[in-house]
Design an enzyme around this catalytic site. Structure first.
Site, PDB file in Angstrom:
ATOM      1  CD  GLU A 247      -3.091  -0.909   2.383  1.00 42.05           C
ATOM      2  OE1 GLU A 247      -2.952   0.149   3.023  1.00 42.05           O
ATOM      3  OE2 GLU A 247      -4.187  -1.568   2.266  1.00 42.05           O
TER       4      GLU A 247
ATOM      5  CD  GLU B  24      -3.697  -5.712   4.210  1.00 37.05           C
ATOM      6  OE1 GLU B  24      -4.525  -4.846   4.784  1.00 37.05           O
ATOM      7  OE2 GLU B  24      -2.632  -5.522   4.269  1.00 37.05           O
TER       8      GLU B  24
HETATM    9  C1  BGP Z   1      -4.408  -1.821   5.602  1.00 40.54           C
HETATM   10  C2  BGP Z   1      -2.989  -2.251   6.035  1.00 40.54           C
HETATM   11  C3  BGP Z   1      -3.016  -3.194   7.297  1.00 40.54           C
HETATM   12  C4  BGP Z   1      -3.998  -2.971   8.218  1.00 40.54           C
HETATM   13  C5  BGP Z   1      -5.407  -2.696   7.595  1.00 40.54           C
HETATM   14  C6  BGP Z   1      -6.643  -2.157   8.496  1.00 40.54           C
HETATM   15  O1  BGP Z   1      -4.295  -0.480   4.983  1.00 40.54           O
HETATM   16  O2  BGP Z   1      -2.273  -2.892   5.116  1.00 40.54           O
HETATM   17  O3  BGP Z   1      -1.693  -3.120   7.678  1.00 40.54           O
HETATM   18  O4  BGP Z   1      -3.758  -2.027   9.200  1.00 40.54           O
HETATM   19  O5  BGP Z   1      -5.264  -1.585   6.582  1.00 40.54           O
HETATM   20  O6  BGP Z   1      -6.368  -0.941   8.784  1.00 40.54           O
HETATM   21  P1  BGP Z   1      -6.709  -0.320  10.340  1.00 40.54           P
HETATM   22  O7  BGP Z   1      -5.971  -1.027  11.189  1.00 40.54           O
HETATM   23  O8  BGP Z   1      -6.432   0.966  10.162  1.00 40.54           O
HETATM   24  O9  BGP Z   1      -7.987  -0.329  10.339  1.00 40.54           O
END
Ligand code: BGP
Length: 476
Positions: free
Chosen positions: A162, A376
């Site tokens: 990302e 993800e």
């Molecule tokens: C994505 C990242 C992850 C994870 C996820 C959830 O952007 O790659 O590392 O953190 O988001 O985000 P958050 O924890 O801010 O809800």
């Protein structure tokens, strides 16, 4: 809609080094930007212990195995390998990842390894971060060490996780270090520099003749105009250009399309900025675009766009107090609520259609893509822990609806080869801490014990049958 997932489809779980490992001062690891940032005065949480994956990975991989999870996204902590970001290699760091990778393979949980998941070495962060091109060279050196140390066993590599989040959250929204806001030209420059680092590392990997595949993980945010008005549609095109197209063009077209660049220029002009590139960047992009093996796509949400003429203003909802977010960017647009679309407590619209649309868009606009992994997807939720049991039915419903979108895209011809739920077990959330949970396995952070949630039992059935299963079929 296709009913079954392909035979070789991976049902994985995702993690990232800083969010799970803990042990931040152990075995010679050097500091990354997050150690510093999360231990600043007033910070509500940090990753010093996190999910203690550094020590508990055998247990987590055993659980993964037992619950049908046959792939895991892990990332390598750059400063375990090179404590100062460059220079001498820390053999204890190499040894740790050797143990971890070997254990993944032993448990039949295939490792999908990301080189950079937000955790830039602190000295490079302090020295201009991705605005300083020295970091590009350092990243390629670090990548080479990893490819040579682990490339005999790791068959899936991602250069970055990302880039958009690094740039947007750090320099536009201000909820990642260095906490700057509205620095849109800086964000664009960073994205370009990270894309150069990606391309050079990918080209290097390909020159080594190793037995695996390499790609990159992008978060693709769906962008939808809130109305048919031309100005709202234009806001939507601008947000899509900076959030998605700019990077996809670099990765798959080997350079920026004219239309993309026109939108980016418009954004830069309204924000008094320019983009600096070197001509060799485009040769690197072109070579990498010919060789990239896959796209890792993260998808959580979509945004509804409205034209916006004011100055930039943002309020980040980082506590789960529903309805508090504000997001308007000068020269781009405002992200507004669509009353027809539900949201999570953190105001993220739940919009599976956007996932389908982004998958189809890859096939349509970037036909040289070879395959996509959903790297993800998942739902942040304040799980209730009652007598050792966690009923996370809303998470199961969220994932079901997104997997339906994946099946629909597969039926329409998109080559999707796996789904890695975010997250395998509960992890640290970068800007929300430990009460925004995503895992299949609940962690009681008081003693680090793991408990399978209802979703874990459901995921096991899904993985066994390769088709969606109803909540009523779960037996725990
Ligand atoms: C994505 C990242 C992850 C994870 C996820 C959830 O952007 O790659 O590392 O953190 O988001 O985000 P958050 O924890 O801010 O809800």
């Amino acid at each position: 809609m296709a009913k079954k997932f392909p035979k070789d489809f991976i049902f994985g779980g995702a993690t990232a080094a800083y969010q799970v490992e803990g042990a931040t001062r152990e075995d010679g690891r050097g500091p990354c930007v997050w150690d510093d940032y999360m231990n600043r005065p007033g910070s509500r949480f940090n990753g010093d212990v996190a999910s203690d994956f550094y020590h508990k990975y055998p247990e987590d991989l055993q659980l993964a195995h037992d619950f049908g999870v046959n792939g895991i996204r892990i990332s390598i902590s750059w400063t375990r390998i090179l404590p100062e970001g460059k220079g001498a290699v820390n053999q204890k760091g190499i040894a740790y990842y050797n143990r971890l990778i070997d254990e993944c393979i032993r448990q039949g949980v295939e490792p999908f390894v990301t080189l950079h998941h937000f955790d830039t070495p602190l000295p490079f962060f302090q020295n201009g971060h991705w605005l300083n091109r020295d970091l590009i060279d350092a990243f390629v050196q670090y990548a080479k060490i990893c490819f040579q140390a682990f490339g005999d066993r790791v068959k899936k590599w991602a250069t970055f996780n990302e880039p958009w989040s690094i740039a947007q959250n750090g320099y536009i929204a201000g909820n990642f270090p260095p906490h700057e806001q509205f620095q849109i030209p800086k964000a664009v420059q960073m994205l370009h520099n990270i894309m150069v680092a990606h391309a050079r590392a990918l080209n290097l990997y390909k020159s080594l003749g190793l037995p695996g595949e390499i790609g990159i993980v992008h978060t693709l945010e769906g962008k939808v105009a809130i109305s048919d008005k031309p100005e709202d549609r234009h806001a939507c095109a601008l947000d899509d250009a900076i959030s998605n197209r700019f990077m996809l063009d670099a990765c798959f077209h080997g350079g920026y399309d004219d239309e993309t660049m026109a939108l980016i220029q418009e954004i830069l002009e309204k924000n008094n900025g320019t983009l600096v590139t070197e001509s060799s960047d485009f040769a690197d992009f072109a070579a990498a675009a010919r060789q990239i093996d896959f796209l890792g796509m993260n998808y959580y949400s979509s945004h509804f766009l409205q034209a916006y003429e004011g100055e930039s203003r943002i309020y980040n909802n980082s506590t789960g107090e529903k309805g508090t977010s504000v997001f308007g960017l000068k020269g781009i647009g405002a992200r507004v609520t669509n009353p027809a679309v539900p949201t999570t407590d953190w105001d993220w619209p739940i919009y599976p259609q956007g996932m389908h649309d982004q998958l189809v868009r890859i096939m349509r606009d970037y036909p040289n893509y070879k395959k996509v992994f959903i790297a993800e997807n998942g739902m942040g939720y304040k799980d209730d822990f009652v007598d050792g049991k966690i009923d996370d039915t809303p998470r199961i419903e969220y994932v079901t609806r997104h997997l339906e979108a994946v099946l629909q895209a597969i039926a329409e011809g998109v080559n999707v080869k796996g789904y890695y739920i975010w997250s395998l077990m509960d992890v640290l959330s970068w800007s929300n801490g430990y009460n925004k949970r995503y895992g299949l396995f609940y962690i009681d952070y008081r003693d680090q014990r793991r408990y399978p949630k209802k979703s874990a039992y459901w995921y096991k059935l899904l993985s066994e049958r390769h088709e969606l299963v109803g909540i009523d079929e779960i037996q725990d």
